[in-house]
Design a protein around this motif. Structure first.
Motif, PDB file in Angstrom:
ATOM      1  N   ARG A   8       0.857  -1.177   0.000  1.00 40.93           N
ATOM      2  CA  ARG A   8       0.000   0.000   0.000  1.00 40.93           C
ATOM      3  C   ARG A   8       0.898   1.232   0.000  1.00 40.93           C
ATOM      4  O   ARG A   8       1.766   1.373   0.874  1.00 40.93           O
ATOM      5  N   LEU A   9       0.711   2.090  -0.980  1.00 45.01           N
ATOM      6  CA  LEU A   9       1.480   3.330  -1.070  1.00 45.01           C
ATOM      7  C   LEU A   9       0.658   4.451  -0.457  1.00 45.01           C
ATOM      8  O   LEU A   9      -0.342   4.894  -1.032  1.00 45.01           O
ATOM      9  N   LEU A  10       1.060   4.898   0.721  1.00 45.56           N
ATOM     10  CA  LEU A  10       0.410   6.027   1.372  1.00 45.56           C
ATOM     11  C   LEU A  10       1.020   7.285   0.775  1.00 45.56           C
ATOM     12  O   LEU A  10       2.214   7.557   0.944  1.00 45.56           O
ATOM     13  N   CYS A  11       0.200   8.044   0.075  1.00 48.52           N
ATOM     14  CA  CYS A  11       0.699   9.034  -0.869  1.00 48.52           C
ATOM     15  C   CYS A  11      -0.077  10.341  -0.732  1.00 48.52           C
ATOM     16  O   CYS A  11      -0.973  10.491   0.109  1.00 48.52           O
ATOM     17  N   ALA A  12       0.304  11.322  -1.529  1.00 49.11           N
ATOM     18  CA  ALA A  12      -0.430  12.581  -1.670  1.00 49.11           C
ATOM     19  C   ALA A  12      -0.182  13.085  -3.081  1.00 49.11           C
ATOM     20  O   ALA A  12       0.973  13.171  -3.513  1.00 49.11           O
ATOM     21  N   TRP A  13      -1.241  13.411  -3.798  1.00 52.44           N
ATOM     22  CA  TRP A  13      -1.122  13.724  -5.222  1.00 52.44           C
ATOM     23  C   TRP A  13      -0.249  14.938  -5.488  1.00 52.44           C
ATOM     24  O   TRP A  13       0.344  15.069  -6.558  1.00 52.44           O
ATOM     25  N   PHE A  14      -0.127  15.829  -4.527  1.00 56.30           N
ATOM     26  CA  PHE A  14       0.581  17.094  -4.736  1.00 56.30           C
ATOM     27  C   PHE A  14       2.038  17.050  -4.285  1.00 56.30           C
ATOM     28  O   PHE A  14       2.786  18.003  -4.518  1.00 56.30           O
ATOM     29  N   CYS A  15       2.458  15.974  -3.651  1.00 46.53           N
ATOM     30  CA  CYS A  15       3.779  15.929  -3.010  1.00 46.53           C
ATOM     31  C   CYS A  15       4.835  15.351  -3.951  1.00 46.53           C
ATOM     32  O   CYS A  15       4.718  14.195  -4.382  1.00 46.53           O
ATOM     33  N   PRO A  16       5.898  16.086  -4.247  1.00 44.17           N
ATOM     34  CA  PRO A  16       6.921  15.560  -5.154  1.00 44.17           C
ATOM     35  C   PRO A  16       7.696  14.391  -4.556  1.00 44.17           C
ATOM     36  O   PRO A  16       8.140  13.504  -5.288  1.00 44.17           O
ATOM     37  N   TYR A  17       7.883  14.397  -3.234  1.00 42.71           N
ATOM     38  CA  TYR A  17       8.562  13.264  -2.605  1.00 42.71           C
ATOM     39  C   TYR A  17       7.748  11.987  -2.797  1.00 42.71           C
ATOM     40  O   TYR A  17       8.285  10.930  -3.144  1.00 42.71           O
ATOM     41  N   ALA A  18       6.453  12.094  -2.572  1.00 40.80           N
ATOM     42  CA  ALA A  18       5.586  10.930  -2.763  1.00 40.80           C
ATOM     43  C   ALA A  18       5.545  10.499  -4.219  1.00 40.80           C
ATOM     44  O   ALA A  18       5.444   9.302  -4.529  1.00 40.80           O
ATOM     45  N   GLN A  19       5.645  11.457  -5.128  1.00 45.09           N
ATOM     46  CA  GLN A  19       5.614  11.139  -6.552  1.00 45.09           C
ATOM     47  C   GLN A  19       6.772  10.230  -6.943  1.00 45.09           C
ATOM     48  O   GLN A  19       6.651   9.408  -7.862  1.00 45.09           O
ATOM     49  N   VAL A 179      17.929   7.875 -10.374  1.00 49.05           N
ATOM     50  CA  VAL A 179      18.442   9.233 -10.594  1.00 49.05           C
ATOM     51  C   VAL A 179      17.398  10.088 -11.307  1.00 49.05           C
ATOM     52  O   VAL A 179      17.120  11.227 -10.910  1.00 49.05           O
ATOM     53  N   ASP A 180      16.807   9.548 -12.348  1.00 47.59           N
ATOM     54  CA  ASP A 180      15.767  10.273 -13.085  1.00 47.59           C
ATOM     55  C   ASP A 180      14.543  10.508 -12.209  1.00 47.59           C
ATOM     56  O   ASP A 180      13.948  11.597 -12.216  1.00 47.59           O
ATOM     57  N   ILE A 181      14.172   9.489 -11.446  1.00 45.85           N
ATOM     58  CA  ILE A 181      13.010   9.587 -10.563  1.00 45.85           C
ATOM     59  C   ILE A 181      13.252  10.630  -9.472  1.00 45.85           C
ATOM     60  O   ILE A 181      12.332  11.350  -9.074  1.00 45.85           O
ATOM     61  N   ALA A 182      14.489  10.712  -8.989  1.00 42.77           N
ATOM     62  CA  ALA A 182      14.810  11.666  -7.922  1.00 42.77           C
ATOM     63  C   ALA A 182      14.555  13.102  -8.358  1.00 42.77           C
ATOM     64  O   ALA A 182      14.071  13.933  -7.572  1.00 42.77           O
ATOM     65  N   LEU A 183      14.864  13.416  -9.607  1.00 38.95           N
ATOM     66  CA  LEU A 183      14.764  14.797 -10.076  1.00 38.95           C
ATOM     67  C   LEU A 183      13.412  15.157 -10.670  1.00 38.95           C
ATOM     68  O   LEU A 183      12.928  16.282 -10.481  1.00 38.95           O
ATOM     69  N   PHE A 184      12.783  14.236 -11.376  1.00 40.18           N
ATOM     70  CA  PHE A 184      11.654  14.634 -12.215  1.00 40.18           C
ATOM     71  C   PHE A 184      10.539  15.395 -11.501  1.00 40.18           C
ATOM     72  O   PHE A 184      10.036  16.390 -12.051  1.00 40.18           O
ATOM     73  N   PRO A 185      10.077  14.995 -10.323  1.00 35.00           N
ATOM     74  CA  PRO A 185       8.963  15.745  -9.712  1.00 35.00           C
ATOM     75  C   PRO A 185       9.256  17.231  -9.532  1.00 35.00           C
ATOM     76  O   PRO A 185       8.346  18.064  -9.650  1.00 35.00           O
ATOM     77  N   TRP A 186      10.508  17.578  -9.291  1.00 38.56           N
ATOM     78  CA  TRP A 186      10.863  18.999  -9.158  1.00 38.56           C
ATOM     79  C   TRP A 186      11.039  19.646 -10.520  1.00 38.56           C
ATOM     80  O   TRP A 186      10.677  20.807 -10.696  1.00 38.56           O
ATOM     81  N   ALA A 187      11.573  18.908 -11.475  1.00 43.11           N
ATOM     82  CA  ALA A 187      11.674  19.446 -12.835  1.00 43.11           C
ATOM     83  C   ALA A 187      10.293  19.850 -13.340  1.00 43.11           C
ATOM     84  O   ALA A 187      10.140  20.895 -13.990  1.00 43.11           O
ATOM     85  N   TYR A 188       9.294  19.048 -13.033  1.00 45.28           N
ATOM     86  CA  TYR A 188       7.922  19.351 -13.438  1.00 45.28           C
ATOM     87  C   TYR A 188       7.395  20.606 -12.749  1.00 45.28           C
ATOM     88  O   TYR A 188       6.555  21.327 -13.301  1.00 45.28           O
ATOM     89  N   ARG A 189       7.924  20.905 -11.566  1.00 39.67           N
ATOM     90  CA  ARG A 189       7.453  22.041 -10.771  1.00 39.67           C
ATOM     91  C   ARG A 189       8.321  23.289 -10.907  1.00 39.67           C
ATOM     92  O   ARG A 189       7.962  24.340 -10.353  1.00 39.67           O
ATOM     93  N   TYR A 190       9.435  23.216 -11.605  1.00 36.50           N
ATOM     94  CA  TYR A 190      10.323  24.378 -11.689  1.00 36.50           C
ATOM     95  C   TYR A 190       9.621  25.617 -12.231  1.00 36.50           C
ATOM     96  O   TYR A 190       9.964  26.750 -11.877  1.00 36.50           O
ATOM     97  N   GLU A 191       8.639  25.447 -13.094  1.00 38.58           N
ATOM     98  CA  GLU A 191       7.958  26.616 -13.645  1.00 38.58           C
ATOM     99  C   GLU A 191       7.203  27.401 -12.572  1.00 38.58           C
ATOM    100  O   GLU A 191       6.867  28.576 -12.775  1.00 38.58           O
ATOM    101  N   LEU A 192       6.965  26.789 -11.434  1.00 42.21           N
ATOM    102  CA  LEU A 192       6.322  27.506 -10.340  1.00 42.21           C
ATOM    103  C   LEU A 192       7.220  28.614  -9.797  1.00 42.21           C
ATOM    104  O   LEU A 192       6.736  29.601  -9.237  1.00 42.21           O
TER     105      LEU A 192
END
Length: 267
Positions: A8-19, A179-192
């Motif tokens: 079971r993945l306890l997650c949050a849709w908005f959290c990059p760490y969880a992503q 390595v790719d997984i570590a960065l991508f959630p923030w890469a997606y959010r950099y435009e913020l």
């Protein structure tokens, strides 16, 4: 722990760490159940479901709960979760309990040095390409914001150069790794950053030769179905991150950065 255990993945849709864990589960093909465990309230506080607090008293996501033979274990911290997912794949394959349909997210066991390098590079990304994001948003002093953005761009160029030199779609070639997984959630959010801090916080575009490798990598990541399945509308993320930009986010990361710590000191 084989993939015959229930996950079971306890997650949050908005959290990059969880992503990170979300992407890793999708890539691995390990069956799992997604659980919204950290829910934003109208007053911008969080509701943490009892299952999350039971298995992770800090109430942080991602948390993986595994159940097998009536016993339950939990795994916490995003990069540890990603490594755990890979270890489940490797153990299942080695024991012959699964077919080759499962996919690891670290280099293969036959190359332990490269696996070690993958862990080191992922930790570097966490510190140098993810933590500055929060400093820019949460800290309210312009000098701090600019210094963090400069640090981010310098290190993103180093990542870009490394990707370009490897001549593959992703960091270690043509397969997505931690390595790719570590960065991508923030890469997606950099435009913020540009959205909340202005045009001087926009990343150099694709015409900058020092970021050619990064932008090519980013385009490839956006095409990976296991990644696409975790993406949220950017306007929804803008709404969520407004509280970080105001400096009053009620998250543990927000509080830590307000107190002068780095985001990686918490996760």
């Amino acid at each position: 722990m084989s993939s015959t255990a229930k996950h079971r993945l306890l997650c949050a849709w908005f959290c990059p760490y969880a992503q990170r864990a979300w992407i890793a589960f999708n890539l691995s093909k390990i069956p799992y159940t997604y659980v919204d465990a950290l829910i934003l309230q109208e007053d911008e506080s969080y509701h943490k479901i009892p299952e999350l607090l039971e298995h992770n008293p800090k109430g942080l996501v991602p948390t993986i709960v595994t159940e097998k033979n009536e016993s339950k274990d939990s795994v916490i911290e995003s990069l540890i979760c990603v490594q755990y997912i890979d270890e489940v794949v490797q153990a299942s394959t080695a024991n012959g309990t699964e077919t080759s349909s499962l996919k690891g997210v670290l280099p293969g066991l036959s190359n332990p040095a490269l696996r070690a390098d993958c862990r080191v590079k992922s930790d570097w990304i966490n510190r140098e390409l993810c933590s500055p994001f929060y400093t820019i948003l949460v800290r309210q002093e312009e000098k701090e914001q600019k210094r963090a953005f400069q640090r981010l761009v310098v290190n993103l160029k180093a990542f870009s150069k490394a990707v370009q030199e490897r001549n593959g779609l992703f960091y270690y070639g043509n397969e997505v790794s931690m390595v790719d997984i570590a960065l991508f959630p923030w890469a997606y959010r950099y435009e913020l950053l540009e959205h909340y801090r202005g045009p001087e916080y926009a990343l150099p575009d694709k015409t900058d030769p020092d970021l050619k490798g990064y932008w090519t990598w980013y385009g490839h990541m956006l095409q990976v179905q296991s990644v696409k399945d975790t993406l949220q509308p950017i306007n929804e993320l803008k709404r969520v991150y407004a509280r970080y930009a105001r400096g009053d986010a009620k998250s543990k990361v927000g509080a830590a950065v307000r107190d002068g710590l780095q985001a990686h000191d918490i996760e």
